[in-house]
Scaffold this active site. Structure first.
Site, mmCIF file in Angstrom:
data_model
loop_
_atom_site.group_PDB
_atom_site.id
_atom_site.type_symbol
_atom_site.label_atom_id
_atom_site.label_comp_id
_atom_site.label_asym_id
_atom_site.label_seq_id
_atom_site.Cartn_x
_atom_site.Cartn_y
_atom_site.Cartn_z
ATOM 1 C CG HIS A 157 -33.798 -21.056 2.575
ATOM 2 N ND1 HIS A 157 -32.581 -20.643 3.770
ATOM 3 C CD2 HIS A 157 -33.241 -19.975 1.859
ATOM 4 C CE1 HIS A 157 -32.424 -18.918 3.247
ATOM 5 N NE2 HIS A 157 -32.696 -19.386 2.024
ATOM 6 C CG ASP A 365 -35.983 -27.582 10.247
ATOM 7 O OD1 ASP A 365 -36.501 -26.640 9.529
ATOM 8 O OD2 ASP A 365 -36.037 -27.107 12.107
HETATM 9 C C1 GDG Z 1 -36.779 -22.001 7.100
HETATM 10 C C2 GDG Z 1 -36.385 -23.560 6.969
HETATM 11 C C3 GDG Z 1 -33.955 -23.521 7.713
HETATM 12 C C4 GDG Z 1 -38.510 -17.099 15.721
HETATM 13 N N1 GDG Z 1 -39.279 -16.152 16.641
HETATM 14 C C5 GDG Z 1 -38.731 -16.260 17.117
HETATM 15 C C6 GDG Z 1 -37.642 -15.272 15.695
HETATM 16 N N2 GDG Z 1 -37.074 -16.643 15.246
HETATM 17 C C7 GDG Z 1 -36.071 -17.174 14.245
HETATM 18 C C8 GDG Z 1 -35.220 -17.770 15.029
HETATM 19 C C9 GDG Z 1 -34.496 -18.006 13.794
HETATM 20 C C10 GDG Z 1 -35.640 -18.571 12.528
HETATM 21 O O1 GDG Z 1 -36.737 -16.974 13.048
HETATM 22 C C11 GDG Z 1 -36.337 -19.616 12.268
HETATM 23 O O2 GDG Z 1 -34.846 -20.512 12.212
HETATM 24 P P1 GDG Z 1 -35.551 -21.769 12.026
HETATM 25 O O3 GDG Z 1 -33.689 -21.831 10.471
HETATM 26 O O4 GDG Z 1 -35.710 -22.104 13.010
HETATM 27 O O5 GDG Z 1 -36.646 -22.491 10.999
HETATM 28 P P2 GDG Z 1 -37.367 -21.865 9.713
HETATM 29 O O6 GDG Z 1 -38.051 -20.770 10.482
HETATM 30 O O7 GDG Z 1 -38.621 -22.980 9.669
HETATM 31 O O8 GDG Z 1 -36.692 -21.870 8.681
HETATM 32 C C12 GDG Z 1 -35.278 -23.883 8.446
HETATM 33 C C13 GDG Z 1 -34.073 -21.735 7.749
HETATM 34 O O9 GDG Z 1 -35.191 -21.392 7.317
HETATM 35 C C14 GDG Z 1 -33.093 -21.189 7.091
HETATM 36 O O10 GDG Z 1 -32.056 -21.233 5.720
HETATM 37 O O11 GDG Z 1 -33.050 -23.347 8.897
HETATM 38 O O12 GDG Z 1 -35.246 -24.940 8.105
HETATM 39 O O13 GDG Z 1 -37.302 -24.333 7.721
HETATM 40 O O14 GDG Z 1 -33.134 -17.200 13.408
HETATM 41 O O15 GDG Z 1 -34.126 -17.262 16.604
HETATM 42 N N3 GDG Z 1 -36.971 -14.392 15.675
HETATM 43 C C15 GDG Z 1 -37.314 -13.280 16.863
HETATM 44 N N4 GDG Z 1 -38.465 -13.280 18.055
HETATM 45 C C16 GDG Z 1 -39.753 -14.761 17.185
HETATM 46 O O16 GDG Z 1 -39.991 -15.108 18.610
HETATM 47 N N5 GDG Z 1 -37.233 -11.683 16.817
#
Ligand code: GDG
Length: 392
Positions: A157, A365
């Site tokens: 990821h 990222d």
């Molecule tokens: C890793 C990789 C890659 C965030 N705050 C809340 C919340 N979130 C959710 C978001 C989104 C998820 O968490 C975060 O996903 P990201 O992709 O932005 O980042 P990482 O957590 O670092 O994830 C990344 C990912 O894996 C998938 O492969 O894209 O690059 O680092 O869905 O919405 N969800 C809720 N409340 C929050 O306050 N419910």
């Protein structure tokens, strides 16, 4: 279709719905599991004084979660140690933050063995096994050593760093070589795949053939790009739910006509949060007319709080938001609303829809799901604007 066996560090409960707190990855995995039926296996998030391998199961139709508790030492060395103090910073180009300790490396190997010991008896001959992320790179090899001959895929990821960074990690060749126990290794972007192929050819004497085939020694695997998406329909529905509408109205009421700029990120140094706050401050200082017309909401749920670099970034953001608000706020306007807690997914969708600007500015990222969710949440008749750093 064969059954899916998903393996990741943590496992989320199956029964949450849009009111739940899970992120996009959990939602996507649950959707894939429901389609094919299968098991999602991983750590429960709980500790036990002595590892027993006892599996706690939760079932819903054809889909099941199966989790095990780990020892406190496992959590320190494997999760807070090798995964999040060694690999995460290294793979996000922060070699300066990457710590190597033999105990971390030993704990990482031990937990991967424990996962394999516990999981192997659950795997049926026809299952398709799908291992997720940097916590579990050696798991495929451990499963093979336990006689698992199934098709096993690995998805990373996070970014794959350039070879010269990776080489700063002791025993890195053995770690990467272990990936050749999988049948398929997949990355989010072509850039990460290119870095992987460069490492394999320059450091492991590997050969890249036709059709994504990569050979090291007697193992040929498929290495490919398979970027993660979001469950778009599910998120659109969340954005149209009552809970989202309520969140949106709350935002409008408290905004009193001002335009909202929103950021939602786990509190992580890879997400470029201090840079975002500083950029916003510069914007306010260069465009005084905009003061009072916009405000920024940064939602940043704490993450990996046992790791000191995460404590440091939290302290830095507390200080920065305080300083910027102290300098620019007025009696009826606060430039940054900075909240250190998570919100239900549907509320998040409502907040995204209320925001005129989505600001996603990671320094590194793997992909970034928030950017995709911001777009999916918009009103097609009057969408907001998404601003991305070049590293999202
Ligand atoms: C890793 C990789 C890659 C965030 N705050 C809340 C919340 N979130 C959710 C978001 C989104 C998820 O968490 C975060 O996903 P990201 O992709 O932005 O980042 P990482 O957590 O670092 O994830 C990344 C990912 O894996 C998938 O492969 O894209 O690059 O680092 O869905 O919405 N969800 C809720 N409340 C929050 O306050 N419910």
């Amino acid at each position: 279709m064969s059954r899916l066996v998903v393996v990741s560090n943590r496992v989320q409960s199956l029964n949450q719905g849009p009111g739940g707190n899970q992120g996009g990855l959990a939602v996507a995995l649950i959707a894939a599991l429901r389609q094919r039926g299968g098991i999602w296996f991983g750590w429960s998030g709980e500790t036990t004084p002595v590892f027993t391998g006892e599996i706690h199961r939760e079932r819903e139709g054809d889909t099941e979660t199966a989790v095990v508790d780990l020892e406190p030492q496992d959590v320190d060395e494997y999760y807070n140690g090798f995964a999040n103090r060694t690999l995460w910073p290294l793979f996000h180009n922060r070699v300066d933050l990457s710590e190597f300790e033999r105990d971390f490396e030993g704990g990482y190997a031990r937990v991967n063995r424990r996962f394999a010991d516990t999981l192997a008896p659950l795997v049926e001959p026809d299952d398709l096994v799908w291992v997720h992320d940097y916590h579990l790179m050696p798991l495929g090899q451990e499963l093979r050593q336990r006689g698992i001959a199934n098709r096993i895929g690995f998805f990373l990821h996070i970014p794959w760093p350039p070879a010269d960074l990776l080489l700063s990690l002791p025993h890195t060749r053995a770690l990467i070589h272990a990936l050749f126990a999988y049948d398929l290794v997949a990355f989010q972007t072509q850039a990460w795949l290119d870095n992987f192929l460069h490492f394999v050819t320059s450091q492991l004497d590997g050969e890249v053939g036709e059709g994504h085939r990569v050979t090291v020694g007697d193992r040929t695997i498929c290495a490919t790009v398979a970027p993660i998406g979001i469950e778009t329909r599910e998120f659109e529905a969340a954005a149209a739910s009552d809970e989202a509408r309520f969140a949106r109205e709350r935002m409008y009421m408290s905004a009193t006509g001002r335009s909202l700029i929103v950021g939602v990120d786990r509190l992580d140094y890879s997400k470029g949060l201090p840079e975002r706050f500083n950029g916003y401050e510069r914007f306010l200082s260069r465009y005084p007319d905009m003061r009072g017309l916009v405000y920024m909401l940064q939602v940043a749920p704490p993450s990996r709080e046992k790791v000191d670099t995460y404590q440091a970034i939290r302290a830095e953001l507390d200080a920065l938001s305080g300083r910027i608000n102290g300098e620019y706020a007025d009696i009826d306007w606060v430039p940054i609303r900075y909240v250190n807690k998570g919100y239900a997914r549907a509320r998040l969708a409502g907040i995204f829809r209320a925001a005129r600007i989505g600001l996603v500015t990671p320094l590194r990222d793997g992909m970034n799901l928030v950017a995709k969710e911001y777009v999916a949440a918009q009103d097609p008749a009057d969408p907001g604007v998404l601003i991305l750093s070049r590293f999202a």
